[in-house]
Motif scaffolding. Sequence first.
Motif, PDB file in Angstrom:
ATOM      1  N   THR A 171       0.835  -1.192   0.000  1.00 20.07           N
ATOM      2  CA  THR A 171       0.000   0.000   0.000  1.00 20.07           C
ATOM      3  C   THR A 171       0.878   1.253   0.000  1.00 20.07           C
ATOM      4  N   LEU A 172       0.227   2.411   0.030  1.00 16.41           N
ATOM      5  CA  LEU A 172       0.955   3.669   0.118  1.00 16.41           C
ATOM      6  C   LEU A 172       1.832   3.710   1.361  1.00 16.41           C
ATOM      7  N   ALA A 173       1.356   3.123   2.447  1.00 19.69           N
ATOM      8  CA  ALA A 173       2.137   3.113   3.687  1.00 19.69           C
ATOM      9  C   ALA A 173       3.444   2.354   3.514  1.00 19.69           C
ATOM     10  N   ASP A 174       3.408   1.253   2.800  1.00 16.12           N
ATOM     11  CA  ASP A 174       4.626   0.478   2.543  1.00 16.12           C
ATOM     12  C   ASP A 174       5.575   1.245   1.624  1.00 16.12           C
ATOM     13  N   CYS A 175       5.009   1.947   0.639  1.00 17.12           N
ATOM     14  CA  CYS A 175       5.844   2.731  -0.277  1.00 17.12           C
ATOM     15  C   CYS A 175       6.582   3.840   0.462  1.00 17.12           C
ATOM     16  N   ASN A 176       6.010   4.304   1.562  1.00 19.42           N
ATOM     17  CA  ASN A 176       6.639   5.335   2.379  1.00 19.42           C
ATOM     18  C   ASN A 176       7.685   4.746   3.322  1.00 19.42           C
ATOM     19  N   LEU A 177       7.359   3.631   3.960  1.00 20.37           N
ATOM     20  CA  LEU A 177       8.224   3.073   4.999  1.00 20.37           C
ATOM     21  C   LEU A 177       9.383   2.243   4.462  1.00 20.37           C
ATOM     22  N   LEU A 178       9.138   1.396   3.483  1.00 22.15           N
ATOM     23  CA  LEU A 178      10.162   0.450   3.038  1.00 22.15           C
ATOM     24  C   LEU A 178      11.441   1.118   2.523  1.00 22.15           C
ATOM     25  N   PRO A 179      11.371   2.191   1.723  1.00 23.23           N
ATOM     26  CA  PRO A 179      12.629   2.835   1.298  1.00 23.23           C
ATOM     27  C   PRO A 179      13.470   3.329   2.468  1.00 23.23           C
ATOM     28  N   LYS A 180      12.827   3.803   3.520  1.00 18.19           N
ATOM     29  CA  LYS A 180      13.556   4.271   4.704  1.00 18.19           C
ATOM     30  C   LYS A 180      14.172   3.095   5.451  1.00 18.19           C
ATOM     31  N   LEU A 181      13.440   1.995   5.558  1.00 22.59           N
ATOM     32  CA  LEU A 181      13.978   0.810   6.233  1.00 22.59           C
ATOM     33  C   LEU A 181      15.180   0.255   5.482  1.00 22.59           C
ATOM     34  N   HIS A 182      15.154   0.356   4.165  1.00 28.50           N
ATOM     35  CA  HIS A 182      16.297  -0.137   3.388  1.00 28.50           C
ATOM     36  C   HIS A 182      17.545   0.687   3.686  1.00 28.50           C
ATOM     37  N   ILE A 183      17.394   1.989   3.764  1.00 26.56           N
ATOM     38  CA  ILE A 183      18.527   2.861   4.109  1.00 26.56           C
ATOM     39  C   ILE A 183      19.055   2.510   5.492  1.00 26.56           C
ATOM     40  N   VAL A 184      18.142   2.345   6.435  1.00 27.78           N
ATOM     41  CA  VAL A 184      18.523   1.989   7.804  1.00 27.78           C
ATOM     42  C   VAL A 184      19.281   0.664   7.819  1.00 27.78           C
ATOM     43  N   LYS A 185      18.795  -0.308   7.082  1.00 32.06           N
ATOM     44  CA  LYS A 185      19.434  -1.624   7.044  1.00 32.06           C
ATOM     45  C   LYS A 185      20.872  -1.532   6.530  1.00 32.06           C
ATOM     46  N   VAL A 186      21.069  -0.806   5.440  1.00 30.34           N
ATOM     47  CA  VAL A 186      22.405  -0.698   4.833  1.00 30.34           C
ATOM     48  C   VAL A 186      23.372   0.016   5.770  1.00 30.34           C
ATOM     49  N   LEU A 187      22.933   1.116   6.362  1.00 34.32           N
ATOM     50  CA  LEU A 187      23.822   1.902   7.215  1.00 34.32           C
ATOM     51  C   LEU A 187      24.106   1.222   8.550  1.00 34.32           C
ATOM     52  N   CYS A 188      23.119   0.547   9.105  1.00 36.01           N
ATOM     53  CA  CYS A 188      23.334  -0.168  10.367  1.00 36.01           C
ATOM     54  C   CYS A 188      24.367  -1.270  10.207  1.00 36.01           C
ATOM     55  N   ARG A 189      24.291  -1.980   9.098  1.00 35.52           N
ATOM     56  CA  ARG A 189      25.256  -3.060   8.862  1.00 35.52           C
ATOM     57  C   ARG A 189      26.667  -2.519   8.697  1.00 35.52           C
ATOM     58  N   LYS A 190      26.789  -1.404   8.000  1.00 30.91           N
ATOM     59  CA  LYS A 190      28.107  -0.865   7.680  1.00 30.91           C
ATOM     60  C   LYS A 190      28.736  -0.101   8.842  1.00 30.91           C
ATOM     61  N   HIS A 191      27.949   0.727   9.521  1.00 36.03           N
ATOM     62  CA  HIS A 191      28.526   1.678  10.463  1.00 36.03           C
ATOM     63  C   HIS A 191      28.164   1.450  11.934  1.00 36.03           C
ATOM     64  N   LEU A 192      27.115   0.675  12.218  1.00 34.46           N
ATOM     65  CA  LEU A 192      26.678   0.537  13.611  1.00 34.46           C
ATOM     66  C   LEU A 192      26.763  -0.889  14.131  1.00 34.46           C
ATOM     67  N   ASN A 193      27.182  -1.813  13.275  1.00 37.82           N
ATOM     68  CA  ASN A 193      27.306  -3.207  13.685  1.00 37.82           C
ATOM     69  C   ASN A 193      25.991  -3.763  14.222  1.00 37.82           C
ATOM     70  N   ILE A 194      24.890  -3.355  13.590  1.00 39.21           N
ATOM     71  CA  ILE A 194      23.549  -3.815  13.964  1.00 39.21           C
ATOM     72  C   ILE A 194      22.923  -4.490  12.754  1.00 39.21           C
ATOM     73  N   VAL A 195      22.370  -5.678  12.959  1.00 34.29           N
ATOM     74  CA  VAL A 195      21.692  -6.400  11.889  1.00 34.29           C
ATOM     75  C   VAL A 195      20.229  -5.975  11.871  1.00 34.29           C
ATOM     76  N   ILE A 196      19.772  -5.524  10.720  1.00 34.52           N
ATOM     77  CA  ILE A 196      18.375  -5.164  10.535  1.00 34.52           C
ATOM     78  C   ILE A 196      17.785  -6.084   9.477  1.00 34.52           C
ATOM     79  N   PRO A 197      16.714  -6.819   9.812  1.00 31.32           N
ATOM     80  CA  PRO A 197      16.000  -6.782  11.093  1.00 31.32           C
ATOM     81  C   PRO A 197      16.669  -7.677  12.131  1.00 31.32           C
TER      82      PRO A 197
END
Length: 250
Positions: A171-197
């Motif tokens: 839905t529209l809600a997923d189109c809004n949230l998923l791109p942000k979660l993808h950014i969070v996932k990439v940066l957490c893995r690289k710079h924060l040593n956190i696995v998302i999810p």
Amino acid sequence: MDKNMTQEPEIELFVKASSDANSVGNCPFSQRLFMILWLKGVNFTLSTVDMKRAPDVLRELAPGSQPPFLRYNKEVKTDINKIEEFLEETLAPPQCEKLCCRYKESNNAGEDIFRTFSAYIKNRNLGMDNILEKRFLTTLAALDLYLKTPLPCEPSDTESSRLYLDGNKLTLADCNLLPKLHIVKVLCRKHLNIVIPPPELEGLTRYLTNAYKEDVFRYTCPKDSEILYAYSSVAKCRIVDQEGKMKQFN
């Protein structure tokens, strides 16, 4: 589609170009509109705008604006939320699928994640780091809980098994949230040593696993290198050592 229209509209979506100007750059708002048009099933042109070269297209079509913006026939629209509303109203059934949520709570699910993440990764006060990390992880847990909680259309005595925020369709809600979660996932893995999810968040894990199976999401994501490039100045302030402890550059 507009009832008064007898032919298919000419639609062009202008998005931020990558650092090498050869592909789509890091911009969750651009990806959001890209996904919406894809899900609507209409023909459209995707044009990248190289922001390094002060492109003529901005001066001619959307002076004072930044991508993304939309040209629908000859009309240019620059406000992201209004573009979304316009597309949902204009590209409507029976020609195009309706993408709005059935349940208003779905629109707000996960809304604090990107804000708390940004505060955490941009933090330069080491004494605040644990607090900001906990706030960020709390927002992930809240989204996980929402994804596990049955919607009104689901049996109330079992954990939800739906694919996405508002059911089994994007839905529209997923189109809004998923791109942000993808950014969070990439940066957490690289710079924060956190696995998302985090593996213990089964609802969030299910959600992202299903999302990455969708061409409309997977093929609209920017390259990981573009996300890292966009946050390179932030990353200079942080480094994660082998034990996962954050150090700070002076």
